[in-house]
Design an enzyme around this catalytic site. Structure first.
Site, PDB file in Angstrom:
ATOM      1  N   CYS C 159      33.859  -6.537  46.307  1.00 28.11           N
ATOM      2  CA  CYS C 159      34.481  -5.239  46.554  1.00 28.11           C
ATOM      3  C   CYS C 159      33.596  -4.055  46.182  1.00 28.11           C
ATOM      4  O   CYS C 159      34.008  -2.908  46.318  1.00 28.11           O
ATOM      5  CB  CYS C 159      35.817  -5.171  45.840  1.00 28.11           C
ATOM      6  SG  CYS C 159      36.872  -6.527  46.350  1.00 28.11           S
ATOM      7  N   HIS C 292      38.126   2.983  40.785  1.00 26.87           N
ATOM      8  CA  HIS C 292      38.319   1.744  41.552  1.00 26.87           C
ATOM      9  C   HIS C 292      39.830   1.529  41.682  1.00 26.87           C
ATOM     10  O   HIS C 292      40.325   1.257  42.754  1.00 26.87           O
ATOM     11  CB  HIS C 292      37.627   0.587  40.838  1.00 26.87           C
ATOM     12  CG  HIS C 292      37.613  -0.679  41.621  1.00 26.87           C
ATOM     13  ND1 HIS C 292      37.150  -0.741  42.914  1.00 26.87           N
ATOM     14  CD2 HIS C 292      38.018  -1.945  41.300  1.00 26.87           C
ATOM     15  CE1 HIS C 292      37.267  -1.978  43.362  1.00 26.87           C
ATOM     16  NE2 HIS C 292      37.789  -2.728  42.411  1.00 26.87           N
ATOM     17  N   HIS C 326      43.583  -1.715  49.265  1.00 25.42           N
ATOM     18  CA  HIS C 326      42.228  -2.072  48.867  1.00 25.42           C
ATOM     19  C   HIS C 326      41.488  -2.599  50.095  1.00 25.42           C
ATOM     20  O   HIS C 326      41.794  -3.670  50.594  1.00 25.42           O
ATOM     21  CB  HIS C 326      42.285  -3.134  47.768  1.00 25.42           C
ATOM     22  CG  HIS C 326      40.959  -3.397  47.114  1.00 25.42           C
ATOM     23  ND1 HIS C 326      39.778  -2.851  47.578  1.00 25.42           N
ATOM     24  CD2 HIS C 326      40.624  -4.151  46.033  1.00 25.42           C
ATOM     25  CE1 HIS C 326      38.783  -3.267  46.811  1.00 25.42           C
ATOM     26  NE2 HIS C 326      39.271  -4.050  45.869  1.00 25.42           N
TER      27      HIS C 326
END
Lengths: 85, 216, 396
Positions: C159, C292, C326
């Site tokens: 990610c 994040h 996400h």
């Protein structure tokens, strides 16, 4: 109960790839996590998969695993209680 | 680019055994599968690292390579030790294992322990965890090893403050394995070794992919 | 002499819309794009997703690739976002010297459609349609279609992939290796990732709630975002509008666990500290943090701990994943674009649904759009495998 505990130990070794362990190495009442077998969060998730695949028991809340997976005995007791229910 | 790098040691997987700086440090033994071979090599290296058995074969291969490379000489500056791994087939072994589990039409039950290995950079994480290395880490997917590209990445890492690098190539597909690994340090001397290093990389990458097989 | 690196173009596709304008409008008005699955064929109907609201046909007509059947969802949204970035930067692809692409699933969506039939009958379907399945294939396809002939890299660090592509491009430009580059990443939704994340029990069946005490996990999303980077010198010479300067970046490893962050967020802390150092900035210089902030119990707590350690006084923190879900490999680039927008628009976008912030590590949060001058914004991206990256964009 003893038969279930022995069976569970074998399944845990297989599911968690504890390649160098035998069922005799796992203490029925010792904590599985923390110092015990040195298991981590992924192992806890794998034990949830084990319950579902081998015993048809679905554990929806990962937090509930804390008590269930305390030791091999608590796991066996949980399985038995769910199967009787 | 003025960063000077030199190779401290080099590891290769050749015909089923590990070589460090040209000398074999493990032996090839007959095993029934690549998985069994990986366990056998682990035992030959006396690693005492039970986490090894939880890894997928790609991470196992990378861990073995770094074990042979580093041994007891853990990097002295873990924050300034970078990990740079090249790979062609990504995490194909675990990708397929995960795909098989979720394709079960009756009871698709993915395994978290399989899914976490469906990324090639998990090998970098495993190396970092084993040696407590917290420097920069990069996983590059590439068809072939191009020395100039490998050294460019290495030099960029060194220029950004890494004093030491663990650098290599690790691939596993089916029963085939391919690995080489270099320990590279920033060089204080006058000569620039990158020419020599490029040559070494060329030699190293010429090693053929090793396919696990039973001796007939 | 290291060269200054600036952003002169950007493009983005998420569940908020196509292009910078549509995304900005949604961010300003606090309208998220997460909803029950409509396009992904999955039996997980209960899992909300941040889907790009267009089926394959529409994506093809929007992007117009040469051989549509060979294009996966990931590659199609990548093409749309990359074209927007190039157009904004007024740069023709043959003048580009690099393309850095980050993705974690590549053409998985196409493969998932192809295989069930193929497994039953080998004559079913066309193998060429999944030829670009792998991550590298997606990048090569993109470069070829755009006509970029320079340096090409595919990075997969989970990610944090696409922020690492921006970092690599900036470094290569700064070191004089290349003149300019387009960098970013894309990930389309697939059953592969949805089932995998579900097995890790870190998906929330409700809308995700980053940094909230009641948070249960993340919502998966899909997206693509790219930025065009060049030297400040070249941009000034050509009289282009400079959107932001890339002033600092760093990458570290948390060295703790395959998926979980260490309790005090060591890797995250070091990434933020190193990025500040690289940029010659003090913590007090940072006006805003795009976290994040995935909304998993573990990430948000450890990230907050790390921010507390680095910043004596917390800059306003936001997680735009509350809008987009996400987007995995694309997340770092998507959030870079949003960070640059907050500089240009002088606006900080909110973290939606944040009612009771986690109490262990108190931070200042943006909970409604705020008009504020943002001179330096720091964006965090962390990936499985312990990969932690921070990047700082500054007002030109």
């Amino acid at each position: 109960m003893d038969a279930l505990i022995e069976k569970l130990k074998g399944e845990i070794i297989q599911q968690l790839n504890l390649e160098e362990m035998t069922t005799a190495d796992i203490d029925t009442d010792a904590p599985l996590f923390m110092e015990g077998l040195g298991l981590d969060s992924i192992d806890a998730l794998e034990l949830i998969v084990l319950l579902e695949r081998n015993y048809g028991i679905k554990l929806e809340d990962p937090k509930a695993g804390k008590d269930v997976f305390h030791s091999v005995r608590t796991m066996a007791e949980y399985i038995q209680s769910r199967q009787e229910a | 680019m003025s960063t000077k790098l030199h190779i401290v040691s080099a590891v290769q997987l050749r015909e089923g055994c590990w070589h460090r700086d040209g000398r074999a440090v493990t032996e090839w033994r007959q095993n029934e599968s690549l998985a069994a071979w990986l366990s056998d090599q682990y035992r030959q290296l006396n690693m005492a690292y039970p986490k090894f058995f939880k890894m997928d074969s790609l991470c196992k291969l990378a861990t073995l390579a770094v074990e042979v490379l580093v041994g007891d000489e853990t990097p002295v500056n873990p924050q300034q030790t970078g990990i740079l791994v090249f790979n062609r087939t990504s995490s194909i072994v675990s990708d397929c294992a995960h795909q098989e589990l979720i394709s079960d039409s009756v009871n698709p039950l993915p395994s978290p322990a399989v899914f976490v290995y469906t990324l090639p950079n998990i090998m970098l994480g495993e190396i970092a965890i084993r040696y407590r290395l917290s420097g920069e880490n990069l996983c590059v997917i590439s068809d072939v090893a191009r020395p100039e590209e490998i050294f460019m990445h290495a030099e960029l890492m060194a220029a950004s403050g890494m004093t030491e690098l663990i650098l290599g190539w690790v691939d596993v597909i089916d029963q085939q394995a391919r690995a080489w690994m270099l320990r590279v340090k920033k060089h204080d001397g006058e000569t620039n070794n990158s020419q020599l290093s490029t040559q070494l990389i060329k030699d190293i990458d010429n090693i053929p992919t090793w396919t696990h097989s039973l001796k007939s | 002499m290291p060269k200054g690196v600036v952003v002169t173009g950007m493009g983005v596709v998420t569940c908020l819309g196509f292009g910078v304008e549509e995304n900005l409008l949604a961010l300003k008005s606090g309208r998220h794009g997460i909803a029950p699955p409509e396009l992904l064929r999955t039996f997980h109907h209960e899992m909300p997703l941040g889907e790009v609201r267009a089926d394959r046909g529409e994506l093809i007509s929007r992007s117009g690739p040469t051989h549509p059947p060979f294009w996966s969802r990931t590659a199609l949204i990548a093409l749309i976002a990359a074209r927007e970035a190039l157009q904004m930067a007024q740069i023709t692809p043959n003048h580009l010297t690099g393309l850095m692409n980050g993705t974690t699933v590549g053409g998985m969506d196409r493969t998932e459609d192809f295989y069930p039939g193929f497994m039953e009958n080998e004559r079913h379907g066309h193998m060429r349609e999944v030829f670009n399945h792998d991550c590298g294939g997606t990048s090569e396809q993109l470069a070829e279609e755009l006509g970029v002939r320079g340096f090409l890299a595919s990075i997969n660090t989970a990610c944090s992939s696409s922020v690492n592509t921006i970092m690599l491009a900036a470094r290569m430009i700064r070191a004089g290796r290349i003149k300019n580059a387009i960098a970013g990443g894309a990930d389309g939704l697939s059953r592969f990732t949805l089932n995998g994340f579900n097995s890790l029990m870190i998906l929330d069946k409700e809308l995700c709630r980053p940094f909230d005490q009641s948070r249960k996990g993340l919502n998966l999303g899909e997206g693509a975002a790219y930025v065009v980077l060049e030297t400040e010198e070249d941009a000034l010479k050509s009289g282009k509008r400079i959107l932001a300067r890339v002033s600092g970046y760093a990458n570290t490893n948390d060295a703790h666990h395959q998926t979980a962050s260490s309790p005090d967020g060591t890797g995250a802390r070091m990434a933020m500290e190193e990025a500040l150092k690289e940029g010659g900035l003090r913590p007090a210089d940072i006006d805003h943090i795009n976290a994040h902030g995935t909304a998993t119990p573990n990430n948000d707590e450890t990230e907050a701990a790390a921010i507390r350690t680095v910043f004596a006084s917390s800059p306003p923190v936001t997680s735009t994943k509350s809008f987009t879900g996400h987007t995995l490999g694309a997340a770092g680039a998507v959030e870079s674009v949003f960070s640059i927008l907050s500089i240009g628009e002088r606006m900080m976008f909110p973290t939606l649904r944040l009612e009771n912030p986690l109490s262990e590590h108190p931070l200042t949060y943006v909970t409604s759009p705020e008009n504020r001058t943002v001179n330096h914004v720091l964006s965090n991206s962390f990936g499985f495998g312990g990969n932690c990256s921070s990047i700082i964009f500054s007002r030109p």
